[in-house]
Design an enzyme around this catalytic site. Structure first.
Site, PDB file in Angstrom:
ATOM      1  N   THR A 145       0.816  -1.215   0.000  1.00  0.00           N
ATOM      2  CA  THR A 145       0.000   0.000   0.000  1.00  0.00           C
ATOM      3  C   THR A 145       0.852   1.268   0.000  1.00  0.00           C
ATOM      4  O   THR A 145       1.996   1.268   0.493  1.00  0.00           O
ATOM      5  CB  THR A 145      -0.902  -0.004   1.262  1.00  0.00           C
ATOM      6  OG1 THR A 145      -1.519   1.267   1.400  1.00  0.00           O
ATOM      7  CG2 THR A 145      -0.097  -0.273   2.537  1.00  0.00           C
ATOM      8  N   ASP A 146       0.257   2.362  -0.483  1.00  0.00           N
ATOM      9  CA  ASP A 146       0.950   3.660  -0.430  1.00  0.00           C
ATOM     10  C   ASP A 146       1.000   4.212   0.994  1.00  0.00           C
ATOM     11  O   ASP A 146       1.760   5.145   1.280  1.00  0.00           O
ATOM     12  CB  ASP A 146       0.284   4.675  -1.381  1.00  0.00           C
ATOM     13  CG  ASP A 146      -1.169   4.983  -1.031  1.00  0.00           C
ATOM     14  OD1 ASP A 146      -1.727   4.330  -0.119  1.00  0.00           O
ATOM     15  OD2 ASP A 146      -1.751   5.894  -1.657  1.00  0.00           O
ATOM     16  N   GLU A 147       0.206   3.613   1.917  1.00  0.00           N
ATOM     17  CA  GLU A 147       0.173   4.140   3.294  1.00  0.00           C
ATOM     18  C   GLU A 147       1.498   3.974   4.016  1.00  0.00           C
ATOM     19  O   GLU A 147       1.729   4.616   5.038  1.00  0.00           O
ATOM     20  CB  GLU A 147      -0.932   3.464   4.102  1.00  0.00           C
ATOM     21  CG  GLU A 147      -2.301   3.745   3.541  1.00  0.00           C
ATOM     22  CD  GLU A 147      -3.436   3.557   4.528  1.00  0.00           C
ATOM     23  OE1 GLU A 147      -3.188   3.455   5.737  1.00  0.00           O
ATOM     24  OE2 GLU A 147      -4.580   3.538   4.074  1.00  0.00           O
TER      25      GLU A 147
END
Ligand code: NAD
Ligand code: DAU
Length: 378
Positions: A145-147
């Site tokens: 994820t980009d998180e």
């Protein structure tokens, strides 16, 4: 044979459907999934009788079972979707996230590496090892994820693959840890891994704890639509099938050891996004004259903010575009329209999801925030 962990969840099931319906893949698929609250076999009902489809119910925290399954099926690739995926649940109960996302990924890497070592180098008689494929062909694709990159300031450029990791939620920290493990298994043991870091997905089969399906279903029931804080947080939205196409390309053509960021170039504030969904609903599911509201947006309620709420995500997907000429096919509007229509057309699926466990999550996360009676699930 391609092994897909978490293939009964939202993105995993879309990926399996995409593979069997669109990519003309003639090989077998094995979905390995523990069927947690987020996993649902009915997501796969369209292909469950396909001769190439196989399923094993297995917890990635069970290291022995994982090893046995991988040894038995001899996959040419492992695509790892299985995870605890909801930020709010990670805030309320982080331990499952540490267990599944970190230890589970470690178990999968260990099982994959043990199996990888049995594969032929490609120079000897493959019959000797009993394996169908060679070390050169094997891939481990970790879906992340980009998180992991944390939050961006308003004018900062989007996350590139070189952006420092600064995860802020227990979920993001657990995914960041899993990315590091995958990286280490490539650098130290030469396991042929690939990592993808994607922005917010939406589309059919998404569990209605996430913003978009939650808004659609609450609006359809004329329940309050919860917006955390001021609703000005920004996410970069990508229709799930565009994510699946990118993953297939990365698996097929990606350079071993590399990371590829995937994003929609589609930044919207939560409140703008929710208002768009309400407009689409006005059109696709017009309110009756007898309804207490005249437009769906009247259901919007601002509630307490998520602790540690990331202000803005945006992904720089130039590397992926340059490498594979990939770009999203759906716009936010076209994707949202398809998604809203899918939930309207699949009320049986919706009904099966809204079980007691869903109702108790809704109560646990929202009951203190809403005015009395406005978040009851039907
Ligand atoms: P999801 O929660 O809908 O599905 C997760 C699946 O994993 C479910 O089928 C569940 O049963 C399975 N699972 C969970 N724990 C398991 C365990 N211990 N053993 C075996 N199976 C288990 O998640 P999703 O939204 O489809 O996300 C899939 C992956 O993509 C995750 O790794 C997530 O971090 C990543 N991702 C999601 C998004 C997004 O917007 N949803 C964006 C980028 C990356
Ligand atoms: O960026 C990729 C990530 O996107 C994935 O890794 C996660 O698995 C996925 O859940 C998603 O995380 P977010 O936290 O961004 O998604 P969520 O749908 O939970 O929330 C989107 C935004 O909407 C976020 O700013 C929080 C806000 N929100 C969410 C809910 C559930 C609300 O305002 N109200 C809500 O009730």
């Amino acid at each position: 044979m391609i092994l897909i962990t978490g293939g009964a969840g939202f993105i995993g099931s879309n990926f399996v459907l995409h593979l069997l319906n669109n990519e003309a893949v003639s090989e077998k698929i094995l979905v390995l999934d523990n069927l947690t609250y987020a996993g649902n076999m009915s997501n796969l009902s369209a292909i469950s009788s396909n001769a190439n489809f196989n399923f094993e119910k297995c917890d990635i925290n069970n290291a022995l079972a994982l090893k046995e399954i991988i040894r038995r099926y001899k996959p040419r690739a492992v695509i790892h979707f299985a995870a605890e995926s909801h930020v709010d649940r990670s805030i309320k109960g982080p331990s499952k996230f540490i267990e599944t996302n970190i230890t589970g990924t470690f178990n999968l890497l260990e099982a994959s590496y043990e199996y990888f070592l049995t594969l032929d180098n490609g120079t000897n008689n493959t019959k000797k090892s009993g394996a169908q494929i060679t070390k050169k062909q094997f891939r481990f694709l970790h879906v992340s994820t980009d998180e992991v990159y944390g939050s961006l300031e308003p004018n900062e450029p989007g996350f590139s693959e070189n952006h420092p990791y600064k995860p802020n939620s227990p979920y993001a920290a657990s995914k960041a840890s899993s990315d590091f493990l995958v990286r280490a298994w490539n650098k130290t043991y030469n396991l042929p891994t690939l990592i993808s870091n994607c922005s917010n997905n939406f589309g059919p089969y998404q569990f209605p704890e996430k913003l978009i399906p939650l808004v659609i279903l609450n609006a359809m029931d004329h329940h309050a639509i919860p917006i955390y804080g001021d609703g000005k947080q920004i996410r970069d939205w990508l229709y799930v099938e565009d994510h699946c196409r990118a993953l297939f390309l990365i698996l097929d053509k990606g350079v071993i050891g590399e990371t590829y960021n995937i994003g929609g170039n589609c930044e919207f504030q939560n409140i703008e996004l929710v208002k768009k969904i309400c407009l689409i609903l006005n059109d696709l599911l017009p309110l009756k004259d007898s309804a207490k509201i005249t437009q769906y947006h009247e259901l919007i309620q601002f509630i307490d903010d998520r602790p540690g709420h990331d202000k803005r995500y945006a992904v720089d997907n130039q590397k992926l575009k340059n490498a594979f000429s990939w770009k999203p096919r759906e716009t936010l509007f076209s994707g949202l329209k398809k998604t809203v229509q899918w939930y309207i057309d699949n009320l049986d699926w919706v009904k099966s999801i809204k079980n007691n466990s869903y109702k108790s999550w809704m109560k646990e996360n929202y009951s203190k925030s809403f005015k009395k009676g406005e978040n009851e699930s039907s």
